[in-house]
Design a protein around this motif. Structure first.
Motif, PDB file in Angstrom:
ATOM      1  N   PHE A  63       1.222  -0.983  -0.522  1.00  0.00           N
ATOM      2  CA  PHE A  63      -0.331  -0.128   0.076  1.00  0.00           C
ATOM      3  C   PHE A  63       0.306   1.356   0.127  1.00  0.00           C
ATOM      4  N   ASN A  64       2.100   1.553  -0.063  1.00  0.00           N
ATOM      5  CA  ASN A  64       2.848   2.748  -0.012  1.00  0.00           C
ATOM      6  C   ASN A  64       2.899   2.892  -1.427  1.00  0.00           C
ATOM      7  N   PHE A  65       3.006   4.112  -1.765  1.00  0.00           N
ATOM      8  CA  PHE A  65       2.960   5.305  -2.941  1.00  0.00           C
ATOM      9  C   PHE A  65       4.276   4.710  -4.239  1.00  0.00           C
ATOM     10  N   GLU A  66       4.504   4.770  -4.922  1.00  0.00           N
ATOM     11  CA  GLU A  66       4.946   3.882  -6.371  1.00  0.00           C
ATOM     12  C   GLU A  66       5.531   4.992  -6.876  1.00  0.00           C
ATOM     13  N   THR A  67       4.632   6.322  -7.493  1.00  0.00           N
ATOM     14  CA  THR A  67       4.852   6.778  -9.059  1.00  0.00           C
ATOM     15  C   THR A  67       3.892   7.920  -8.791  1.00  0.00           C
ATOM     16  N   ILE A  68       4.639   9.022  -9.379  1.00  0.00           N
ATOM     17  CA  ILE A  68       3.222  10.303  -9.709  1.00  0.00           C
ATOM     18  C   ILE A  68       3.505  10.231 -11.188  1.00  0.00           C
ATOM     19  N   ILE A  69       2.311  10.712 -12.203  1.00  0.00           N
ATOM     20  CA  ILE A  69       2.822  11.594 -13.440  1.00  0.00           C
ATOM     21  C   ILE A  69       2.011  12.480 -13.616  1.00  0.00           C
ATOM     22  N   GLN A  70       1.779  13.548 -14.278  1.00  0.00           N
ATOM     23  CA  GLN A  70       0.743  14.566 -14.536  1.00  0.00           C
ATOM     24  C   GLN A  70       0.735  14.214 -15.543  1.00  0.00           C
ATOM     25  N   ALA A  71      -0.672  13.782 -15.320  1.00  0.00           N
ATOM     26  CA  ALA A  71      -1.067  13.077 -16.935  1.00  0.00           C
ATOM     27  C   ALA A  71      -2.438  14.354 -17.558  1.00  0.00           C
ATOM     28  N   HIS A  72      -2.702  15.025 -17.392  1.00  0.00           N
ATOM     29  CA  HIS A  72      -4.028  16.148 -17.062  1.00  0.00           C
ATOM     30  C   HIS A  72      -2.983  17.484 -17.282  1.00  0.00           C
ATOM     31  N   GLN A  73      -4.236  18.315 -17.751  1.00  0.00           N
ATOM     32  CA  GLN A  73      -3.750  19.533 -17.475  1.00  0.00           C
ATOM     33  C   GLN A  73      -5.115  19.985 -15.738  1.00  0.00           C
ATOM     34  N   ASN A  74      -6.269  19.169 -16.860  1.00  0.00           N
ATOM     35  CA  ASN A  74      -7.620  19.242 -15.142  1.00  0.00           C
ATOM     36  C   ASN A  74      -8.315  18.323 -15.014  1.00  0.00           C
ATOM     37  N   LEU A  76     -11.053   6.109 -15.886  1.00  0.00           N
ATOM     38  CA  LEU A  76     -10.383   5.596 -16.659  1.00  0.00           C
ATOM     39  C   LEU A  76     -11.310   3.959 -16.795  1.00  0.00           C
ATOM     40  N   ASP A  77     -10.183   3.897 -17.716  1.00  0.00           N
ATOM     41  CA  ASP A  77     -11.282   2.696 -17.953  1.00  0.00           C
ATOM     42  C   ASP A  77     -10.001   1.730 -18.628  1.00  0.00           C
ATOM     43  N   TRP A  78      -9.674  -0.038 -18.387  1.00  0.00           N
ATOM     44  CA  TRP A  78      -8.678  -0.152 -19.704  1.00  0.00           C
ATOM     45  C   TRP A  78      -9.437  -0.860 -20.865  1.00  0.00           C
ATOM     46  N   ALA A  79      -8.713  -1.287 -21.815  1.00  0.00           N
ATOM     47  CA  ALA A  79      -9.600  -1.885 -22.501  1.00  0.00           C
ATOM     48  C   ALA A  79      -9.386  -3.358 -22.081  1.00  0.00           C
ATOM     49  N   ASN A  80     -10.680  -4.396 -22.920  1.00  0.00           N
ATOM     50  CA  ASN A  80     -10.252  -5.745 -22.495  1.00  0.00           C
ATOM     51  C   ASN A  80      -9.147  -6.592 -22.496  1.00  0.00           C
ATOM     52  N   SER A  81      -8.242  -6.181 -23.884  1.00  0.00           N
ATOM     53  CA  SER A  81      -6.732  -6.927 -23.462  1.00  0.00           C
ATOM     54  C   SER A  81      -6.161  -5.790 -22.372  1.00  0.00           C
ATOM     55  N   GLU A  82      -6.949  -5.011 -21.715  1.00  0.00           N
ATOM     56  CA  GLU A  82      -5.397  -5.031 -20.681  1.00  0.00           C
ATOM     57  C   GLU A  82      -4.369  -4.770 -21.274  1.00  0.00           C
ATOM     58  N   ASN A  83      -4.454  -3.961 -22.972  1.00  0.00           N
ATOM     59  CA  ASN A  83      -3.235  -3.802 -23.361  1.00  0.00           C
ATOM     60  C   ASN A  83      -3.044  -2.308 -23.024  1.00  0.00           C
ATOM     61  N   TRP A  84      -4.472  -1.374 -23.035  1.00  0.00           N
ATOM     62  CA  TRP A  84      -4.445   0.283 -23.406  1.00  0.00           C
ATOM     63  C   TRP A  84      -5.639   0.808 -22.480  1.00  0.00           C
ATOM     64  N   LEU A  85      -5.020   1.530 -21.700  1.00  0.00           N
ATOM     65  CA  LEU A  85      -5.864   2.559 -20.827  1.00  0.00           C
ATOM     66  C   LEU A  85      -6.110   4.030 -21.275  1.00  0.00           C
ATOM     67  N   VAL A  86      -7.732   4.542 -21.001  1.00  0.00           N
ATOM     68  CA  VAL A  86      -7.996   5.918 -22.070  1.00  0.00           C
ATOM     69  C   VAL A  86      -8.177   6.445 -20.694  1.00  0.00           C
ATOM     70  N   SER A  87      -8.466   8.074 -20.530  1.00  0.00           N
ATOM     71  CA  SER A  87      -9.280   8.378 -19.236  1.00  0.00           C
ATOM     72  C   SER A  87      -9.334   9.673 -19.897  1.00  0.00           C
ATOM     73  N   GLY A  88     -10.441  10.752 -18.734  1.00  0.00           N
ATOM     74  CA  GLY A  88     -11.334  11.528 -19.183  1.00  0.00           C
ATOM     75  C   GLY A  88     -11.045  12.688 -18.822  1.00  0.00           C
ATOM     76  N   ASP A  89     -10.779  13.751 -18.935  1.00  0.00           N
ATOM     77  CA  ASP A  89     -11.066  14.864 -17.112  1.00  0.00           C
ATOM     78  C   ASP A  89     -11.932  15.918 -18.034  1.00  0.00           C
ATOM     79  N   ASP A  90     -11.696  17.275 -16.907  1.00  0.00           N
ATOM     80  CA  ASP A  90     -12.899  18.224 -16.815  1.00  0.00           C
ATOM     81  C   ASP A  90     -12.966  19.003 -18.083  1.00  0.00           C
TER      82      ASP A  90
END
Length: 292
Positions: A82-93, A98-112
């Motif tokens: 349960f420890n912190f591993e990394t942080i990424i500035q992914a979006h400006q908003n 978040l949703d993984w593809a069924n193949s688990e090869n891709w992730l999509v994300s949406g913002d404000d």
């Protein structure tokens, strides 16, 4: 061991700490969904800079937990200690979904801001769709083949996207308010969405048309989820009720009351198809069983 309904046997655990040594995966307790109720609080993980967490998904394999924050950052947490591993500035908003593809090869994300982004399994940004919606993206869901995905937004629309091209194929209009969630059927070309207009809609993503409306809620419907059996849709919202719809008869078959505040999230168990969990605005988590 006790004999199960199918003639098999579910292993029995003793209700003492040492009994945990005999704990088996959920599939071993197919006749005992109660063994999957997580009743013991384990740990709280906090970012150095505190901000609301709007979305979270486990990485493929379940080793890490990925959270999308109001600051626009992705935070990766270790799922074992349960420890912190990394942080990424992914979006400006603020990240909203978040949703993984069924193949688990891709992730999509949406913002404000209405932006949708593609990510690889190593969390490298692969593509950005800058103005996917005019307002905040509230939900994302992949088709069973991963060739398409659906998005919904506060701009009252649901959109069907070609994943490879990153282009809109259909814009589905019909809701009378913000669309709060969208979920693609696990096997068929069928999409369910829910909205501030208290309604669930079923859509044909090929024709881009409404198939039917499901009524039952008296206020905003904030979340919904298909069961893996493909027959049931579960929904929850601001009326503090969970509704279970059966699409074979296009009717509500059960109402669940117990949450004292708005229902903000829900999820079906991946093994026990009659077990689900709901989360409320007051921080409560409730487990439910669909009657046999």
């Amino acid at each position: 061991a006790e004999a199960g309904e199918d003639g098999g046997a579910d292993p029995v655990m003793q209700p003492v700490p040492v009994g945990a040594l005999d704990l088996m995966p959920p599939a071993s307790y197919i006749n005992s969904p109660a063994t999957n109720l997580n009743t013991k609080f384990v740990h709280v993980s906090t970012n150095k800079i505190r901000c609301p967490v709007n979305a979270l998904v486990w990485t493929p394999g379940g080793r890490r937990l990925l959270t999308g924050c109001h600051s626009g950052e992705f935070t990766l947490w270790n799922g074992m200690c349960f420890n912190f591993e990394t942080i990424i500035q992914a979006h400006q908003n603020p990240v909203r979904c978040l949703d993984w593809a069924n193949s688990e090869n891709w992730l999509v994300s949406g913002d404000d801001s209405g932006t949708i982004q593609y990510w690889t399994t190593t969390l490298n940004k692969a593509k950005q769709i800058p103005v996917a919606h005019r307002e905040a993206v509230r939900g994302l869901s992949f088709s069973p083949t991963d060739l398409k995905f659906a998005s919904c937004s506060d701009d009252t629309t649901v959109k069907i996207w070609d994943f490879t091209e990153g282009k809109v194929e259909h814009q589905l209009m019909g809701h009378g308010g913000d669309v709060k969630d969208v979920d693609w059927h696990p096997k068929m070309s069928l999409i369910a969405s829910c909205s501030k207009d208290s309604m669930l809609k079923l859509w044909d993503p090929r024709a881009g048309k409404t198939l039917t409306n499901l009524h039952g809620h008296k206020n905003t419907v904030s979340c919904l989820k298909w069961n893996k059996n493909g027959n049931w849709i579960l929904s929850g919202g601001r009326d503090q009720c969970l509704k279970l719809f059966d699409i074979r008869v296009m009717k509500e078959i059960q109402t669940y009351r117990g949450q004292n505040r708005d229902i903000t999230s829900l999820c079906w168990h991946p093994i026990h198809e009659d077990l689900f969990v709901s989360g409320g605005y007051d921080g409560s988590v409730l487990y439910w069983l669909v009657p046999g």
